[in-house]
Every structure is written in structure tokens, then in C-alpha cells.
Design an enzyme around this catalytic site. Structure first.
Site, PDB file in Angstrom:
ATOM      1  N   ARG A 191     -14.436 -15.096  -4.804  1.00 36.44           N
ATOM      2  CA  ARG A 191     -14.010 -14.949  -3.427  1.00 36.44           C
ATOM      3  C   ARG A 191     -12.654 -14.633  -3.169  1.00 36.44           C
ATOM      4  O   ARG A 191     -12.181 -14.920  -1.848  1.00 36.44           O
ATOM      5  CB  ARG A 191     -14.606 -15.878  -2.622  1.00 36.44           C
ATOM      6  CG  ARG A 191     -16.169 -16.087  -2.698  1.00 36.44           C
ATOM      7  CD  ARG A 191     -16.759 -16.939  -1.364  1.00 36.44           C
ATOM      8  NE  ARG A 191     -18.092 -17.221  -1.728  1.00 36.44           N
ATOM      9  CZ  ARG A 191     -18.471 -18.268  -2.363  1.00 36.44           C
ATOM     10  NH1 ARG A 191     -17.952 -19.214  -2.767  1.00 36.44           N
ATOM     11  NH2 ARG A 191     -19.847 -18.303  -2.510  1.00 36.44           N
ATOM     12  N   LYS A 221       6.002   1.719   6.110  1.00 36.58           N
ATOM     13  CA  LYS A 221       4.777   1.150   5.948  1.00 36.58           C
ATOM     14  C   LYS A 221       4.446  -0.279   6.240  1.00 36.58           C
ATOM     15  O   LYS A 221       3.692  -0.535   7.073  1.00 36.58           O
ATOM     16  CB  LYS A 221       4.261   1.374   4.385  1.00 36.58           C
ATOM     17  CG  LYS A 221       2.885   0.955   4.094  1.00 36.58           C
ATOM     18  CD  LYS A 221       2.080   1.739   3.432  1.00 36.58           C
ATOM     19  CE  LYS A 221       0.664   1.253   3.459  1.00 36.58           C
ATOM     20  NZ  LYS A 221      -0.301   1.832   2.475  1.00 36.58           N
ATOM     21  N   ASN A 234      -2.537   8.116   7.940  1.00 36.89           N
ATOM     22  CA  ASN A 234      -3.383   9.332   7.478  1.00 36.89           C
ATOM     23  C   ASN A 234      -2.653  10.808   7.820  1.00 36.89           C
ATOM     24  O   ASN A 234      -3.476  11.603   7.763  1.00 36.89           O
ATOM     25  CB  ASN A 234      -4.725   9.331   8.063  1.00 36.89           C
ATOM     26  CG  ASN A 234      -5.437   7.826   7.254  1.00 36.89           C
ATOM     27  OD1 ASN A 234      -5.116   7.528   6.242  1.00 36.89           O
ATOM     28  ND2 ASN A 234      -6.273   7.210   8.141  1.00 36.89           N
TER      29      ASN A 234
HETATM   30  P1  NAD Z   1      -2.704   7.150 -10.464  1.00 39.86           P
HETATM   31  O1  NAD Z   1      -2.822   5.885 -10.327  1.00 39.86           O
HETATM   32  O2  NAD Z   1      -3.935   7.905 -10.992  1.00 39.86           O
HETATM   33  O3  NAD Z   1      -1.359   7.555 -11.526  1.00 39.86           O
HETATM   34  C1  NAD Z   1      -1.265   8.830 -11.767  1.00 39.86           C
HETATM   35  C2  NAD Z   1      -1.071   8.969 -13.425  1.00 39.86           C
HETATM   36  O4  NAD Z   1       0.208   8.546 -14.007  1.00 39.86           O
HETATM   37  C3  NAD Z   1      -2.108   8.397 -14.308  1.00 39.86           C
HETATM   38  O5  NAD Z   1      -2.455   8.949 -15.499  1.00 39.86           O
HETATM   39  C4  NAD Z   1      -1.321   7.189 -14.833  1.00 39.86           C
HETATM   40  O6  NAD Z   1      -1.972   6.532 -15.965  1.00 39.86           O
HETATM   41  C5  NAD Z   1       0.143   7.822 -15.044  1.00 39.86           C
HETATM   42  N1  NAD Z   1       1.345   7.012 -14.882  1.00 39.86           N
HETATM   43  C6  NAD Z   1       1.374   5.921 -13.893  1.00 39.86           C
HETATM   44  N2  NAD Z   1       2.587   5.302 -14.056  1.00 39.86           N
HETATM   45  C7  NAD Z   1       3.220   6.048 -14.864  1.00 39.86           C
HETATM   46  C8  NAD Z   1       4.462   5.921 -15.583  1.00 39.86           C
HETATM   47  N3  NAD Z   1       5.476   5.113 -14.990  1.00 39.86           N
HETATM   48  N4  NAD Z   1       4.923   6.715 -16.503  1.00 39.86           N
HETATM   49  C9  NAD Z   1       4.081   7.683 -17.093  1.00 39.86           C
HETATM   50  N5  NAD Z   1       2.816   7.806 -16.612  1.00 39.86           N
HETATM   51  C10 NAD Z   1       2.499   6.834 -15.653  1.00 39.86           C
HETATM   52  O7  NAD Z   1      -2.167   7.906  -9.246  1.00 39.86           O
HETATM   53  P2  NAD Z   1      -1.531   7.589  -7.983  1.00 39.86           P
HETATM   54  O8  NAD Z   1      -1.116   8.866  -7.740  1.00 39.86           O
HETATM   55  O9  NAD Z   1      -0.283   6.611  -8.187  1.00 39.86           O
HETATM   56  O10 NAD Z   1      -2.447   6.911  -7.204  1.00 39.86           O
HETATM   57  C11 NAD Z   1      -3.640   7.311  -6.523  1.00 39.86           C
HETATM   58  C12 NAD Z   1      -4.586   6.559  -6.012  1.00 39.86           C
HETATM   59  O11 NAD Z   1      -3.878   5.898  -5.128  1.00 39.86           O
HETATM   60  C13 NAD Z   1      -5.834   7.206  -5.314  1.00 39.86           C
HETATM   61  O12 NAD Z   1      -6.792   6.638  -5.980  1.00 39.86           O
HETATM   62  C14 NAD Z   1      -5.618   6.689  -3.932  1.00 39.86           C
HETATM   63  O13 NAD Z   1      -6.891   6.775  -3.269  1.00 39.86           O
HETATM   64  C15 NAD Z   1      -5.035   5.757  -3.870  1.00 39.86           C
HETATM   65  N6  NAD Z   1      -4.174   5.557  -2.744  1.00 39.86           N
HETATM   66  C16 NAD Z   1      -4.353   4.022  -2.217  1.00 39.86           C
HETATM   67  C17 NAD Z   1      -3.634   3.734  -1.214  1.00 39.86           C
HETATM   68  C18 NAD Z   1      -3.681   2.606  -0.619  1.00 39.86           C
HETATM   69  O14 NAD Z   1      -3.392   2.140   0.749  1.00 39.86           O
HETATM   70  N7  NAD Z   1      -4.373   1.531  -1.341  1.00 39.86           N
HETATM   71  C19 NAD Z   1      -2.806   4.692  -0.380  1.00 39.86           C
HETATM   72  C20 NAD Z   1      -2.610   6.073  -0.960  1.00 39.86           C
HETATM   73  C21 NAD Z   1      -3.340   6.210  -2.250  1.00 39.86           C
HETATM   74  N1  GLY Z   2      -2.260   4.932   2.777  1.00 41.43           N
HETATM   75  C1  GLY Z   2      -3.083   4.564   4.002  1.00 41.43           C
HETATM   76  C2  GLY Z   2      -3.004   3.095   4.197  1.00 41.43           C
HETATM   77  O1  GLY Z   2      -2.491   2.214   3.659  1.00 41.43           O
HETATM   78  O2  GLY Z   2      -3.738   2.714   5.371  1.00 41.43           O
END
Ligand code: NAD
Ligand code: GLY
Length: 359
Positions: free
Chosen positions: A118, A224, A242
Site C-alpha cells: 500500500r 515544476k 500539458n
Molecule cells: P526513457 O525512459 O524511455 O529513456 C530513453 C532511452 O534512454 C531508454 O532507452 C533508456 O534506457 C535510455 N537511457 C536512459 N538514461 C540513459 C543514460 N544516462 N545514458 C544512456 N541511455 C540512457 O524515456 P524518457 O524520455 O526519459 O521518459 C519518457 C517517459 O516519461 C514516458 O513514458 C512518459 O509517459 C513519461 N513521463 C512521465 C512524466 C511524469 O510526470 N511522471 C512526465 C513526462 C514524461
Molecule cells: N508532466 C506532466 C505532469 O507532471 O503533470
């Protein structure tokens, strides 16, 4: 440097530095004295940073869980495997998770922390630019469902965020561009100071000049933190985060979630949002020159094909952001300021989408 995030459910620090990775083990041992831990990472990072992960394992005694890499593995099945590891290792309510990776990994490990027993503590250690400036802060955790992104999840704030920008040294350039998108969006919602900062430093940031890169990450996190501090669960102003995303999600869907990274779609979505704001009149003409300056030179990636504006428009209605059948847009209204707008004429949205084909 330390930035505080103060939300209704929890306050926590974001530690932002260069070269701080090796200090993480000692920090964890002090913060979570005698508490057990699971470090969750993915196959790519486990390979690139194997010796770093082993050092953390020796220092903290953590169990390691390595998930497959990629958005297509951001699923209930992968989340469930994380839980299998936590349960098999007999972790308990006092245990914590270290999420070591980009946004996909952080969202998924965060959701495991939100649901195991939880809810247990977790620390975000973001390794992509996108996760440093956006996903690691604010407590949105989730996995995808075949019918949509991030449909299953929870708000669960981390206990801390530990950012070492040196992790970016090995980040592929395409992933860097995706991160710039989520950073540049703060220019449109983070106040006039942020707008001017991004406008004046865009090219240095895009060259990853260390001083400007660090400053832009810091400013992004501050924006943020301020927004999620005011509206943790997105009942109001958090929707501003967004910016560009109504268009972006539809573009991602149009291209079948392949061929265009989320951040790449956000860059194009921002172009459309500014265009729509001009058409709808939310953005006064007196601002257009400054906005054109900021938009010129955005690192717009090539699209797999010219999008079919009609199909992208249709895809917009499948998004979470549709309310009572009306599209919801975040549109700029001044330098560094945007408003949430419910509804727009189809012709205006289509014209903004057609702009993509002209660039
Ligand atoms: P990702 O996590 O897929 O990482 C991108 C690629 O880079 C992957 O292949 C990863 O293994 C690689 N990688 C990561 N760190 C590395 C490093 N230091 N060196 C080499 N390679 C590395 O992509 P992202 O852009 O980080 O995240 C996208 C995700 O984030 C989406 O699923 C999206 O929905 C989510 N997201 C969440 C929020 C939130 O508020 N929680 C906000 C924006 C995006
Ligand atoms: N990335 C959108 C949010 O954190 O609300």
C-alpha cells in the site's frame, strides 16, 4: 544545490549537481538507516552503469531488479515483475525503492512503490534530460494500457530526487532533443523570467553548454516544483504542464507510437499550440515577434511522413484531456503565461495541424 518540493502529501528535496552519483550510497544509508532497498533499473542502464550499480549494491546491500527497456514494456506485466522481486526478496513496509533510469523506468518503479504494501518510499535517480526536468518530480507514477498511455497509476511523491547531470554524458542525442521539449515548454508556463531565459539561452542550451544546461535544468525543476506544489493532483494549474501535449499525443497516436518519441511530438505540439493561440486570439499580436524568436530554431525532428491533419484531429478525441466531448488546449496568452482553453473550432485546429506540413 537543493530545491524543495512542497506538496500537500509530502515535502522532499531535489538534489541537483554534477559529479554527485558516487555520493548517493552514503546518502541512502543515512536517510534510510537499516532499511532494505531494491534498485530498479533497465537492461540498457544495467549494462552502461554496471560498475556504478555494483558499487551501490555493495554500499547499501540493495537487491537489483532489471526491467526490459522501452515504452512498450511500460506495462502491468513489467510492473508485476518488479513486485515479484520485492516479494521474493522479502522486502517489507519499511523498505524503499531506488528508481535508476529515465521516465519510463521512473514511472514504473514509482508505481511499484505506490502499490507494494500500500505504498513504500522511493527515490528517483533520473538519467535522461526529460526525467530530470519533468517526470522525476511531482509524483505521477503509471504504466500504460494497450488502449492508452499512463492509464493505470497513482500519485505517489518520491522521498527525494537525486540528479547528477553527468549521467547525460552517455545519453543518445535523440533522447536529448526529447528532453529539450519538456524543458522548453516551461518557457510558455513558467513566467516571463523563464520565457526570457529560454529565449536568450536556447542555442547554448541546445549545445549543452554546461553552465546553461545546469541553469536550465534548475529553472525547469523550480517551475515544476512550484506548479505541483500548488496543484498536486491536477485539479487546476497542473494542467499547464500539458502545454503542447494535446497535439503531441494525437501525433504519437497517428504514428502508432513508433517513429516519434514523446518529446519529439511535444516539440511539434508546441508549434501547433502557438499557431492555434495566434488564430484564436489568446496570444496578442504584440507578443508574436518574441514568440517567433523563441520558436525559430527549435530542434524540430523530421517526421516519419506529412501527417494527415484530419486523422490527427480525430485522434485528439481519444485523449485523456477530452472533457465532455470538447478538446482541451493549453495556449499561450503572454510571455511565460498560458491558459487552459476548452474547445476550439475544427477549422482552427486543422489549420494549426496543417502548419506542420509547411515547416
Ligand atoms: P526513457 O525512459 O524511455 O529513456 C530513453 C532511452 O534512454 C531508454 O532507452 C533508456 O534506457 C535510455 N537511457 C536512459 N538514461 C540513459 C543514460 N544516462 N545514458 C544512456 N541511455 C540512457 O524515456 P524518457 O524520455 O526519459 O521518459 C519518457 C517517459 O516519461 C514516458 O513514458 C512518459 O509517459 C513519461 N513521463 C512521465 C512524466 C511524469 O510526470 N511522471 C512526465 C513526462 C514524461
Ligand atoms: N508532466 C506532466 C505532469 O507532471 O503533470
Amino acid at each position: 544545490m537543493q530545491i524543495s518540493v512542497n506538496t500537500a502529501s509530502r515535502s522532499y528535496p531535489v538534489f541537483l549537481d554534477s559529479g554527485s552519483a558516487l555520493g548517493l550510497g552514503a546518502y541512502l544509508n543515512e536517510k534510510f538507516k537499516n532499511r532494505r532497498c531494491c534498485l530498479v533499473t533497465n537492461t540498457t542502464l544495467a549494462s552502461i552503469y554496471s560498475s556504478y550499480i555494483n558499487t551501490l549494491k555493495e554500499e547499501t546491500g540493495c537487491v537489483i531488479h532489471t526491467a526490459p527497456d522501452g515504452e512498450k514494456y511500460k506495462t502491468i506485466a513489467t510492473w508485476s515483475e518488479i513486485l515479484d522481486t520485492l516479494i521474493s526478496a522479502r522486502l517489507d513496509r519499511s523498505s524503499y525503492i531506488v528508481a535508476f533510469g529515465g521516465g519510463v523506468l521512473g514511472d514504473m518503479a514509482g508505481f511499484a512503490a505506490a502499490s507494494f504494501m500500500r505504498g513504500i518510499d522511493y527515490i528517483q535517480v533520473p538519467t535522461t534530460l526529460l526525467s530530470m526536468v519533468d517526470s522525476s518530480v511531482g509524483g505521477k507514477t503509471a504504466v500504460d494500457h494497450p488502449m492508452g498511455k499512463n492509464l493505470i497509476g497513482a500519485f505517489h511523491q518520491p522521498s527525494a530526487v537525486w540528479i547528477d547531470i553527468d549521467f547525460l554524458k552517455k545519453l543518445p542525442s535523440r533522447q536529448f532533443v526529447a528532453g529539450y521539449a519538456e524543458m522548453f515548454k516551461y518557457a510558455f508556463i513558467g513566467g516571463s523570467g523563464m520565457f526570457t531565459f529560454i529565449m536568450n539561452n536556447r542555442d547554448a542550451i541546445l549545445r549543452s553548454e554546461p553552465k546553461q544546461l545546469m541553469e536550465s535544468i534548475e529553472k525547469s525543476i523550480r517551475v515544476k516544483a512550484d506548479i505541483v506544489g500548488r496543484d498536486e493532483k491536477e485539479s487546476g494549474s497542473r494542467a499547464l504542464l500539458n502545454f503542447g501535449h494535446t497535439f503531441a499525443h494525437a501525433l504519437e497516436q497517428f504514428y502508432g507510437f513508433e517513429g516519434l518519441l514523446h518529446g519529439e511530438a511535444v516539440l511539434w505540439g508546441m508549434v501547433c499550440a502557438v499557431d492555434l493561440a495566434k488564430r484564436k486570439g489568446t496570444l496578442p499580436r504584440s507578443c508574436w515577434t518574441a514568440f517567433d524568436r523563441i520558436m525559430d530554431g527549435l530542434p524540430l525532428p523530421a517526421l516519419p511522413s506529412v501527417p494527415d491533419a484530419g486523422k490527427v484531429y480525430e485522434a485528439m478525441f481519444a485523449d485523456k484531456k477530452v472533457s465532455s466531448g470538447k478538446l482541451r488546449f493549453v495556449l499561450p496568452c503572454a510571455e511565460g503565461e498560458s491558459v487552459v482553453v476548452n474547445g476550439a473550432r475544427e477549422s482552427e485546429v486543422m489549420a494549426a495541424l496543417e502548419k506542420i506540413g509547411e515547416l
